[in-house]
Design a protein around this motif. Structure first.
Motif, mmCIF file in Angstrom:
data_model
loop_
_atom_site.group_PDB
_atom_site.id
_atom_site.type_symbol
_atom_site.label_atom_id
_atom_site.label_comp_id
_atom_site.label_asym_id
_atom_site.label_seq_id
_atom_site.Cartn_x
_atom_site.Cartn_y
_atom_site.Cartn_z
ATOM 1 N N GLY A 78 0.805 -1.205 0.000
ATOM 2 C CA GLY A 78 0.000 0.000 0.000
ATOM 3 C C GLY A 78 0.842 1.261 0.000
ATOM 4 N N LYS A 79 0.156 2.399 -0.012
ATOM 5 C CA LYS A 79 0.843 3.692 -0.004
ATOM 6 C C LYS A 79 1.345 3.992 1.404
ATOM 7 C CE LYS A 79 -1.979 5.570 -3.755
ATOM 8 N NZ LYS A 79 -2.979 6.612 -4.129
ATOM 9 N N ARG A 80 2.527 4.569 1.444
ATOM 10 C CA ARG A 80 3.146 4.940 2.709
ATOM 11 C C ARG A 80 3.269 6.455 2.807
ATOM 12 N NH1 ARG A 80 5.088 -0.133 2.439
ATOM 13 N NH2 ARG A 80 5.670 -1.141 4.387
ATOM 14 N N ARG A 81 3.230 6.940 4.034
ATOM 15 C CA ARG A 81 3.517 8.350 4.270
ATOM 16 C C ARG A 81 4.100 8.496 5.664
ATOM 17 N NH1 ARG A 81 -1.016 11.480 6.772
ATOM 18 N NH2 ARG A 81 -2.567 9.974 7.511
ATOM 19 N N THR A 82 4.969 9.472 5.818
ATOM 20 C CA THR A 82 5.574 9.748 7.116
ATOM 21 C C THR A 82 5.033 11.071 7.646
ATOM 22 O OG1 THR A 82 7.581 8.526 6.568
ATOM 23 C CG2 THR A 82 7.741 10.131 8.341
ATOM 24 N N VAL A 83 4.594 11.033 8.894
ATOM 25 C CA VAL A 83 3.921 12.182 9.512
ATOM 26 C C VAL A 83 4.707 12.617 10.739
ATOM 27 C CG1 VAL A 83 1.799 12.991 10.617
ATOM 28 C CG2 VAL A 83 1.677 11.372 8.705
ATOM 29 N N GLU A 84 4.990 13.903 10.841
ATOM 30 C CA GLU A 84 5.605 14.426 12.056
ATOM 31 C C GLU A 84 4.544 14.589 13.128
ATOM 32 O OE1 GLU A 84 7.503 18.038 10.743
ATOM 33 O OE2 GLU A 84 9.437 16.999 10.544
ATOM 34 N N LEU A 85 4.881 14.245 14.355
ATOM 35 C CA LEU A 85 3.938 14.337 15.474
ATOM 36 C C LEU A 85 4.152 15.685 16.160
ATOM 37 C CD1 LEU A 85 4.216 10.663 16.729
ATOM 38 C CD2 LEU A 85 2.649 11.647 15.050
ATOM 39 N N LYS A 86 3.326 16.641 15.774
ATOM 40 C CA LYS A 86 3.545 18.048 16.133
ATOM 41 C C LYS A 86 2.745 18.511 17.340
ATOM 42 C CE LYS A 86 4.659 19.405 11.380
ATOM 43 N NZ LYS A 86 4.321 20.304 10.256
ATOM 44 N N HIS A 87 2.116 17.574 18.008
ATOM 45 C CA HIS A 87 1.356 17.963 19.197
ATOM 46 C C HIS A 87 1.700 17.038 20.347
ATOM 47 C CE1 HIS A 87 -2.129 17.877 21.969
ATOM 48 N NE2 HIS A 87 -2.099 19.190 21.757
ATOM 49 N N ALA A 88 1.902 17.607 21.525
ATOM 50 C CA ALA A 88 2.188 16.832 22.733
ATOM 51 C C ALA A 88 1.288 17.310 23.857
ATOM 52 C CB ALA A 88 3.655 16.974 23.126
ATOM 53 N N SER A 89 0.812 16.367 24.644
ATOM 54 C CA SER A 89 -0.039 16.718 25.786
ATOM 55 C C SER A 89 0.316 15.834 26.979
ATOM 56 C CB SER A 89 -1.517 16.556 25.422
ATOM 57 O OG SER A 89 -1.802 15.210 25.053
ATOM 58 N N TYR A 90 -0.052 16.313 28.165
ATOM 59 C CA TYR A 90 0.286 15.618 29.399
ATOM 60 C C TYR A 90 -0.987 15.287 30.163
ATOM 61 C CZ TYR A 90 1.685 15.068 34.258
ATOM 62 O OH TYR A 90 1.844 14.607 35.527
ATOM 63 N N ASN A 91 -1.017 14.053 30.723
ATOM 64 C CA ASN A 91 -2.170 13.680 31.534
ATOM 65 C C ASN A 91 -1.755 12.598 32.532
ATOM 66 O OD1 ASN A 91 -4.889 13.496 32.418
ATOM 67 N ND2 ASN A 91 -5.208 11.736 31.046
ATOM 68 N N GLN A 92 -1.786 12.948 33.803
ATOM 69 C CA GLN A 92 -1.550 11.991 34.892
ATOM 70 C C GLN A 92 -0.261 11.177 34.698
ATOM 71 O OE1 GLN A 92 -5.105 9.663 35.362
ATOM 72 N NE2 GLN A 92 -6.297 11.385 36.156
ATOM 73 N N GLY A 93 0.819 11.897 34.483
ATOM 74 C CA GLY A 93 2.126 11.254 34.401
ATOM 75 C C GLY A 93 2.451 10.629 33.062
ATOM 76 N N GLU A 94 1.648 10.887 32.044
ATOM 77 C CA GLU A 94 1.897 10.310 30.732
ATOM 78 C C GLU A 94 1.906 11.408 29.675
ATOM 79 O OE1 GLU A 94 -1.258 7.551 30.270
ATOM 80 O OE2 GLU A 94 -0.530 6.174 31.827
ATOM 81 N N ILE A 95 2.756 11.261 28.670
ATOM 82 C CA ILE A 95 2.824 12.197 27.542
ATOM 83 C C ILE A 95 2.298 11.502 26.304
ATOM 84 C CG2 ILE A 95 4.437 13.244 25.913
ATOM 85 C CD1 ILE A 95 5.954 14.409 28.126
ATOM 86 N N THR A 96 1.438 12.188 25.582
ATOM 87 C CA THR A 96 0.879 11.670 24.335
ATOM 88 C C THR A 96 1.289 12.590 23.193
ATOM 89 O OG1 THR A 96 -1.017 10.674 25.466
ATOM 90 C CG2 THR A 96 -1.228 11.076 23.097
ATOM 91 N N VAL A 97 1.778 12.000 22.100
ATOM 92 C CA VAL A 97 2.144 12.768 20.913
ATOM 93 C C VAL A 97 1.242 12.350 19.756
ATOM 94 C CG1 VAL A 97 4.533 13.225 21.587
ATOM 95 C CG2 VAL A 97 3.983 11.088 20.411
#
Length: 1009
Positions: A78-97
């Motif tokens: 299939g088709k591939r694409r690379t995405v930069e993870l430009k958002h980060a958030s924090y919640n109860q000791g964990e970081i989500t990008v």
């Protein structure tokens, strides 16, 4: 309990994620040793160690990116694409990008403080509905170190050392998503202390030792590794026994060299390269009659003599006729690239088969990753039958037609199959061998067998050749296999692969203490040191001269001076030293003395001598890995008079320096001339009487129109060996001609090889490539090449060629010269005539002249010594002198070149004699009294006589020298050789040597006995 460490600094604005001009939230992950601060836009802000900034990363961009693949289930990726993870958030000791706020995919991490390091663990993720993540990439941060903590997270120089989380493939709930340990980089042994703690305290592969695996046990293992691998066993000989008795004879000769490791290639210990109908670990009974038992006994015998058995091994690929894993029922856990089912009933004779997609396995292979032909996808299993095919067609309705099917591959039998029968595509590395699924019990079983085999034979190395076998299905498969093997290793062994360094199992080489022991001059040694460390030996062959007295000068002196481990190998085939080489080469004892001298004294030489040796190489414009060398070094004298003497071959303007090529060996510089011709060369030292080596070649039969001869057949034994060599070299990039021409001993051959633009037979016509034209003129064939680009056109390059070519039926056995009558155009281009068939060689003519000339090239190897021409991968392979095609074209074409060729032919050799030759150098000369026939060397090392040697450097006699007034002045010199034998005019391959003043070494160094 471990402390989860995650600090959040909240900015004054509540709308940091929305308003671009507002301050952004900053999140710190790590611990006191290393703290990484990122913004809520995913960009790295700074990195702190103990509160001090390590560097500024304002321009780095987002810390994480992800490669996404559309969910497809067919035979195309299939088709591939690379995405930069430009958002980060924090919640109860964990970081989500994530790519942006509220968008998918998203990845959630937590950090765990371990004191000297911290763990960054990926604990959850969410994919898009129609795409899946294939790899999550974290940027490698300067001044930080990291290690993977699971088998699906990969560390590799191939990926610029960026952490790669392949666990995001989410193959099963049993596999982790990925985690790494991180810390601020430290110097020297301080870095080792952190690595010990990570290795001992985390779930990383470690050797199979008694008792608990602790920091102290890890340190003891490294100490044992340094003593055994880095200090005790530091020299190696690649050996090629052919029968049991050879083992003793070769071992005795290795002892003469002071060798401590005997290395056996697959063709020796296994009797094959890629296994087809047997297990990869099956032993060659021609050498070890009782199989593995005898091999284990030989390993133990060497160990008792303070020597080691080392070997090359394929990374446990499975041949198509493997008796267990590909028997009547192919193993269910083989690596697969597709799963589906049969769309219609088929008979056992069907050569076109239609299959249907299912949703059982996503199509996740990457056609563009490395080379599609390596990870071959041209084999399918239906029921218990294996079927190969040539191509497939997408029918547009989730069905696919396989074309050119070959039924009943391997051990399987062509059978009728019903609609909806399960089907799966199986990977075959290079179209040769299968492999296990990297996440299967089969892989672990094979890894256990592999590790225990090396334990049982007391191996000093675990070699993972063709490690890409385990990378076919998923990118982490290679490191995972190594880690599983390592868990079964009981004594220190060097882990080896031709690719990047090992980082998941066999990590000893990552410790600074090991690096310093392996290569003590690593920090001070200049860059560009000769890449290879082996002295190449070999016997004379029609396409390759025997190793000369100076076989060692490219690789050995510099690496010995740098304290590196040295080796001895052969210059042909699988590079294994055989009893034939030992018994037939006349310089074996000479080589042994030289090797022992450099091994013993090299790293002890005074600084000024080592510095001069380290300044002897320079950049190779054609091959960055293999430097060029002009100034050479040798030992002279004995005892307190033992000295290192710089010397060099006198070179002309376009002569190549000494160099090397992968799986080929030393590339020697020579000059070629006939008696009566002169050459201009330089002496950079003081005036002196030069030394020389002259090979008397053959003369040629020139006044012929057409010569017919009988081609030679390839013996059954040669065919078996050459077939193995083809597979070995094919895996390293050598192009193997697919079309074989029958080698019939009654086939007539033709030495005249002119192209024919008017040929009507389609099988014999010129296959024209590029902007080249062939035109018949009254007195020959005009070849024209136009280049409409601004870039210089080269039809021959390092990886392939775009030469036009045409079939011929010729043979250069005793006919290796090429004669051509050509009208040059003075364009500066290079005319190339390339042989094709069972090997490639290039005859080249530099078109720096105008008008008609007869050009004679005495050997297919002449292009090897021309500094204006690259030494190519294609030259590594030479199976026979049979020529089935001629490629012709140009290099260095600026705008246009056009030449008229009146004649083009191979030249049959005729024996000749050099009689009472006179060597003229400048105003002086010397006369050698006597006759030297074709196929002999003259080696003059000073004095009043010269040695005569056969083609394998066995000394035959001494000839006296008369009236020696030869003096090579400093600067330019003209050299000419006169033959006092009318009617004989052999070609000569020559090297003239001059030397500088001797440099005494430290008198404390003891003499080699």
């Amino acid at each position: 309990m471990y402390k989860i460490f995650l600090t959040v600094f909240v900015s004054l604005t509540l709308f940091a994620d929305v308003h671009l001009n507002s301050s952004l939230s900053n999140f710190n992950l790590g611990n006191d040793q290393l703290s990484i601060s990122i913004n809520s836009n995913g960009k790295l802000r700074k990195v702190l160690s103990h509160g001090e900034s390590l560097n500024q990363y304002n321009k780095l961009g987002p810390l994480f990116s992800v490669t996404l693949l559309e969910n497809v289930y067919g035979l195309k990726d299939g088709k591939r694409r690379t995405v930069e993870l430009k958002h980060a958030s924090y919640n109860q000791g964990e970081i989500t990008v994530a790519p942006a706020k509220g968008e998918l995919p998203s990845f959630t991490f937590k950090t765990i403080d371990k004191g000297d390091y911290f763990i960054l663990k990926l604990i959850s993720m969410k994919n898009l509905e129609n795409e899946n993540a294939t790899v999550l990439t974290m940027r490698k941060l300067a001044h930080t170190s990291w290690m993977p903590l699971d088998s699906v997270t990969k560390k590799s120089s191939r990926f610029k050392d960026d952490p790669k989380f392949f666990g995001v493939l989410q193959r099963s709930d049993d596999l982790p998503l990925g985690s790494i340990s991180m810390w601020a980089s430290k110097e020297g042994l301080e870095e080792d202390e952190v690595l010990y703690k990570v290795w001992a305290n985390e779930d990383m592969p470690h050797p199979n030792v008694d008792g608990e695996w602790t920091v102290e046990r890890a340190k003891q293992w490294i100490a044992d590794y340094i003593e055994l691998v880095c200090k005790k066993h530091t020299s190696e000989m690649i050996i090629g026994p052919r029968k049991p008795e050879d083992l003793k004879e070769i071992s005795q000769v290795a002892n003469k060299f002071g060798i401590s490791k005997l290395y056996m290639h697959l063709n020796s210990w296994g009797g094959r390269y890629w296994a087809n109908d047997r297990d990869n670990l099956e032993v060659n009974h021609d050498i070890f009659p009782d199989g593995r038992k005898d091999m284990e006994a030989f390993g133990q015998l060497l160990k008792n003599k303070d020597m080691q058995l080392t070997l090359r091994s394929i990374s446990y690929a499975l041949g198509g006729k493997h008796p267990e894993y590909l028997g009547e029922t192919p193993h269910a856990q083989l690596a697969t690239w597709w799963k589906g089912k049969l769309a219609t009933d088929i008979s056992s004779q069907a050569t076109e088969i239609i299959v249907t997609e299912t949703n059982e396995q996503r199509t996740e292979f990457d056609t563009n990753y490395r080379w599609d032909n390596i990870f071959n996808r041209k084999c399918i299993q239906i029921g218990n039958e294996l079927i190969t095919f040539k191509s497939f067609v997408d029918n547009g309705d989730k069905t696919w037609t396989l074309k050119g099917c070959k039924r009943g591959f391997g051990n399987s039998v062509a059978t009728n199959h019903k609609v909806d029968s399960p089907a799966r595509g199986l990977y075959r590395i290079y179209g040769i061998a299968f492999a296990p699924d990297p996440d299967s019990k089969l892989m672990k079983e094979m890894a256990k067998n592999f590790g225990e085999f090396h334990n049982d034979i007391n191996a000093g190395i675990v070699n993972f050749d063709a490690l890409e076998v385990h990378e076919m299905m998923y990118n982490y498969g290679d490191t995972k296999f190594m880690g599983e093997v390592y868990k079964h290793i009981k004594t220190p062994m060097h882990g080896s692969t031709s690719g990047p360094g090992l980082t998941w199992g066999f990590i000893e080489g990552m410790f600074n203490s090991v690096k310093m022991a392996e290569d003590p001059w690593r920090a001070t040694r200049p860059k560009g040191i000769p890449y290879a460390v082996d002295m190449k030996l070999g016997l004379h062959q029609s396409h390759w001269s025997a190793s000369s007295p100076y076989a060692y000068v490219w690789a050995i002196p510099a690496n010995a001076a740098a304290g590196r481990q040295l080796a001895v190998s052969a210059q042909a085939g699988f590079h294994d030293v055989t009893t034939e080489i030992i018994n037939q080469h006349g310089l074996i004892d000479f080589y042994a003395k030289v090797f022992k001298q450099w091994s013993k004294y090299g790293s002890q030489l005074p600084a000024h001598i080592r510095e001069r040796i380290f300044n002897s190489w320079y950049k190779n414009p054609w091959e960055a890995r293999y430097s060029l060398i002009d100034e050479l070094f040798r030992f002279e004298g004995e005892g307190e008079a033992l000295s290192v003497v710089p010397f060099r071959m006198m070179k002309g303007k376009n002569d190549r320096g000494w160099t090397y090529h992968q799986e080929h060996g030393t590339v020697y510089p020579y000059q070629y001339l006939r008696p009566g011709q002169s050459m201009k060369v330089e002496n950079p030292y003081d005036q002196q009487n030069p030394e020389f080596i002259i090979r008397v070649m053959s003369d040629f039969k020139r006044n012929i129109d057409v010569v017919n001869a009988l081609s030679k057949t390839e013996s059954a034994e040669d065919k078996k060996f050459n077939d193995m060599l083809d597979k070995f070299q094919g895996a390293s990039g050598v192009v193997i001609e697919e079309k074989k021409v029958d080698n019939d001993k009654n086939t007539k051959i033709n030495y005249r090889i002119m192209p024919n633009p008017n040929e009507k037979n389609p099988q014999k016509k010129i296959r024209v490539k590029g902007s080249v034209t062939f035109t018949q003129e009254s007195n020959g064939v005009r070849i024209t090449c136009a280049n409409n680009s601004d870039v210089q056109l080269n039809q021959v390059n390092s990886k392939n060629d775009t030469l036009s070519w045409y079939p011929v039926n010729s043979n250069i056995d005793q006919a290796g010269g090429l004669g051509l009558v050509v009208h040059g155009d003075g364009s500066g281009s290079t005319l190339v005539v390339r042989t094709k068939g069972d090997g490639s060689r290039d005859y080249i003519v530099h078109l720096d002249f105008k008008g008609k000339r007869y050009i004679e090239i005495p050997s297919p190897q002449v292009s090897w010594v021309d500094a204006r021409w690259p030494f190519l991968n294609a030259y590594k392979r030479w199976r026979s002198n049979k020529i089935t095609g001629i490629g012709i074209g140009f290099n260095n074409v600026k705008s246009k070149t056009s030449v008229l060729i009146e004649d083009l032919r191979f030249l049959p050799e005729k024996e000749s004699v050099l009689k009472d030759p006179v060597i003229q150098i400048g105003e002086g000369e010397m006369t050698i009294v006597g006759e030297v026939k074709s196929g002999h060397y003259l080696w003059y090392m000073g004095g009043d006589s010269v040695g005569v040697y056969d083609l394998n450097w066995n000394k035959l006699k001494e000839l006296p020298i008369r009236n020696n007034s030869c003096q090579a002045s400093d600067g330019d010199n003209e050299i000419k050789i006169i033959n006092n034998n009318e009617g004989n005019n052999p070609w000569l391959e020559v090297q003239f040597f001059v030397k500088d003043k001797a440099m005494l070494i430290n008198d404390k160094l003891s003499q080699v006995k």
